[in-house]
Design a protein around this motif. Structure first.
Motif, PDB file in Angstrom:
ATOM      1  N   UNK A 191      -4.275 -24.558 -20.901  1.00 32.64           N
ATOM      2  CA  UNK A 191      -2.944 -25.164 -21.015  1.00 32.64           C
ATOM      3  C   UNK A 191      -3.105 -26.663 -21.170  1.00 32.64           C
ATOM      4  N   UNK A 192      -2.038 -27.291 -21.653  1.00 32.52           N
ATOM      5  CA  UNK A 192      -2.054 -28.733 -21.855  1.00 32.52           C
ATOM      6  C   UNK A 192      -0.821 -29.173 -22.608  1.00 32.52           C
ATOM      7  N   UNK A 193      -0.580 -30.481 -22.670  1.00 32.77           N
ATOM      8  CA  UNK A 193       0.600 -31.001 -23.370  1.00 32.77           C
ATOM      9  C   UNK A 193       0.640 -30.506 -24.818  1.00 32.77           C
ATOM     10  N   UNK A 194       1.834 -30.444 -25.423  1.00 33.26           N
ATOM     11  CA  UNK A 194       3.065 -31.100 -24.975  1.00 33.26           C
ATOM     12  C   UNK A 194       4.038 -30.213 -24.227  1.00 33.26           C
ATOM     13  N   UNK A 195       3.712 -28.937 -23.934  1.00 30.58           N
ATOM     14  CA  UNK A 195       4.666 -28.057 -23.268  1.00 30.58           C
ATOM     15  C   UNK A 195       3.919 -27.166 -22.291  1.00 30.58           C
ATOM     16  N   UNK A 196       4.610 -26.158 -21.736  1.00 33.34           N
ATOM     17  CA  UNK A 196       4.009 -25.319 -20.697  1.00 33.34           C
ATOM     18  C   UNK A 196       3.489 -23.984 -21.219  1.00 33.34           C
ATOM     19  N   UNK A 197       3.324 -23.851 -22.539  1.00 31.70           N
ATOM     20  CA  UNK A 197       2.758 -22.610 -23.089  1.00 31.70           C
ATOM     21  C   UNK A 197       1.267 -22.528 -22.784  1.00 31.70           C
ATOM     22  N   UNK A 198       0.712 -21.303 -22.891  1.00 30.06           N
ATOM     23  CA  UNK A 198      -0.707 -21.068 -22.634  1.00 30.06           C
ATOM     24  C   UNK A 198      -1.388 -20.609 -23.909  1.00 30.06           C
ATOM     25  N   UNK A 199      -2.664 -20.950 -24.052  1.00 27.53           N
ATOM     26  CA  UNK A 199      -3.457 -20.489 -25.181  1.00 27.53           C
ATOM     27  C   UNK A 199      -4.556 -19.557 -24.662  1.00 27.53           C
ATOM     28  N   UNK A 200      -4.740 -18.428 -25.327  1.00 30.90           N
ATOM     29  CA  UNK A 200      -5.750 -17.447 -24.942  1.00 30.90           C
ATOM     30  C   UNK A 200      -6.876 -17.492 -25.963  1.00 30.90           C
ATOM     31  N   UNK A 201      -8.117 -17.513 -25.468  1.00 29.22           N
ATOM     32  CA  UNK A 201      -9.298 -17.654 -26.310  1.00 29.22           C
ATOM     33  C   UNK A 201     -10.257 -16.499 -26.077  1.00 29.22           C
ATOM     34  N   UNK A 202     -10.940 -16.096 -27.141  1.00 28.85           N
ATOM     35  CA  UNK A 202     -11.956 -15.055 -27.072  1.00 28.85           C
ATOM     36  C   UNK A 202     -13.326 -15.694 -27.216  1.00 28.85           C
ATOM     37  N   UNK A 203     -14.171 -15.496 -26.202  1.00 29.14           N
ATOM     38  CA  UNK A 203     -15.560 -15.940 -26.305  1.00 29.14           C
ATOM     39  C   UNK A 203     -16.309 -14.878 -27.087  1.00 29.14           C
ATOM     40  N   UNK A 204     -16.839 -15.248 -28.224  1.00 30.49           N
ATOM     41  CA  UNK A 204     -17.370 -14.270 -29.172  1.00 30.49           C
ATOM     42  C   UNK A 204     -18.606 -13.569 -28.651  1.00 30.49           C
ATOM     43  N   UNK A 205     -18.916 -12.460 -29.301  1.00 31.25           N
ATOM     44  CA  UNK A 205     -20.078 -11.654 -28.931  1.00 31.25           C
ATOM     45  C   UNK A 205     -21.366 -12.403 -29.235  1.00 31.25           C
ATOM     46  N   UNK A 206     -22.486 -11.803 -28.874  1.00 28.68           N
ATOM     47  CA  UNK A 206     -23.788 -12.457 -28.990  1.00 28.68           C
ATOM     48  C   UNK A 206     -24.146 -12.831 -30.426  1.00 28.68           C
ATOM     49  N   UNK A 207     -23.564 -12.135 -31.415  1.00 27.82           N
ATOM     50  CA  UNK A 207     -23.920 -12.416 -32.800  1.00 27.82           C
ATOM     51  C   UNK A 207     -23.095 -13.552 -33.396  1.00 27.82           C
TER      52      UNK A 207
END
Length: 362
Positions: free
Chosen positions: A87-103
């Motif tokens: 999370x971070x400015x400019x609002x209160x929304x959240x971002x979801x991230x995928x940590x990729x596989x080994x390849x």
């Protein structure tokens, strides 16, 4: 020091988060586009439970990374998954991230969790848990707290509150109990099984109205009640208040940290309990140092406490010249090594350090 490792990041970071496989996640908080999110492999000496001898490889290695178009002010790994929430400015929304596989070496954005009336709200504080499903607890104000299932983005709980105080910290005590800390220092407790309202867990310590507070919680030991673990609150003047949630009418202890007067703000205040060392906590966010305290001898006098160790590596390890001295933006404890901590500063330096136990305290 028993040991010290340093790593230079490309930009200032305010986040350090342990991820699966003893990896470390960091992120930048600059205002321009392209803030890095990196997953680092720690030096081999940090990947073993026992302290090893000399090791030829002492650096962190970048395992994978990505870029955020907005500043990252909070980052949490979702346990038992390969997901990160930021999370971070400019609002209160959240971002979801995928940590990729080994390849692959890419951390990619997979979704956004929008919030009601998110526009105009400050950035959301977040906590994660995977006891039932991957959940994220988030909110910027007391009347904007909710739990969202990370993968489906379904809202599973909304706290009912008539107050709109700014939040500074929040935490899962377990899969049902939530603890919220207001910037004023007031603690509130919520139970997902009783959505009708929030209960005040502990009032704010007596302090000037301009003071800003944050909190640190410790995970309950196996078989113990989550409320049996003390909560530490830290103010922008360096006041430390320890509270037992089972008896909030009085403080377990009050002490004053030996820190400089607060500067322009309190956005980097950080207090955390050692997970593998009973009664120890660390604080940062006042200058370029991290203070470690043993709280076991504290009382309710509120007198100045003597740190057992002060990490000054960011002050002396940065670039010279006329630049402003670096400010420690965050610290965290190693999950297994009792006296090992990680800290990051506004000059992009990332340190891992382990101090020598003082004589007589073995």
């Amino acid at each position: 020091y028993r040991d010290l490792h340093t790593f230079e990041l490309q930009a200032p970071t305010r986040l350090i988060e342990w991820a699966r496989g003893n990896r470390v996640c960091v992120a930048g908080y600059g205002q321009c586009d392209g803030n890095e999110i990196l997953q680092l492999i720690p030096p081999p000496t940090l990947l073993t439970k026992e302290t090893q001898g000399l090791c030829p490889e002492r650096d962190f290695k970048v395992e994978c990374g990505g870029f955020s178009e907005r500043p990252v002010y909070s980052l949490k790994y979702v346990p038992d998954t390969s997901l990160l929430v930021t999370s971070g400015p400019p609002d209160s929304s959240l971002q979801v991230w995928q940590v990729s596989a080994e390849d692959s070496d890419v951390i990619k954005s997979v979704s956004t969790i929008a919030t009601e009336n998110g526009a105009g709200q400050s950035w959301a504080k977040i906590a994660t848990i995977s006891a039932r499903a991957p959940w994220v607890l988030h909110g910027s104000r007391l009347d904007r707290v909710q739990i969202t299932e990370v993968e489906s983005r379904k809202n599973v709980y909304t706290a009912a509150s008539r107050g709109s105080e700014e939040l500074s910290s929040l935490a899962f005590l377990d899969c049902n109990l939530l603890l919220l800390c207001c910037a004023t220092g007031r603690l509130c407790l919520a139970d997902t099984r009783q959505p009708q309202g929030l209960g005040e867990a502990a009032p704010a310590p007596s302090a000037p109205c301009s003071e800003h507070w944050c909190m640190g919680t410790r995970h309950a030991a196996q078989g113990s009640q989550p409320s049996s673990q003390p909560v530490a609150r830290l103010s922008s003047r360096g006041l430390l208040a320890l509270t037992d949630l089972r008896k909030t009418s009085e403080f377990l202890a009050l002490a004053k940290a030996r820190v400089p007067s607060p500067g322009s703000g309190a956005e980097f205040l950080c207090v955390s309990w050692a997970p593998a060392l009973e009664g120890y906590l660390a604080i940062s966010g006042f200058d370029g140092t991290v203070h470690v305290y043993d709280t076991q001898s504290w009382d309710n006098s509120g007198r100045e406490a003597e740190p057992i160790f002060v990490h000054k590596g960011h002050v002396f390890g940065g670039a010279g010249g006329s630049r402003d001295p670096p400010l420690v933006t965050v610290h965290t404890w190693h999950l297994q090594k009792p006296r090992t901590l990680l800290s990051a500063a506004s000059d992009g330096s990332l340190h891992v350090w382990d101090w020598v136990q003082p004589c007589g305290k073995c």
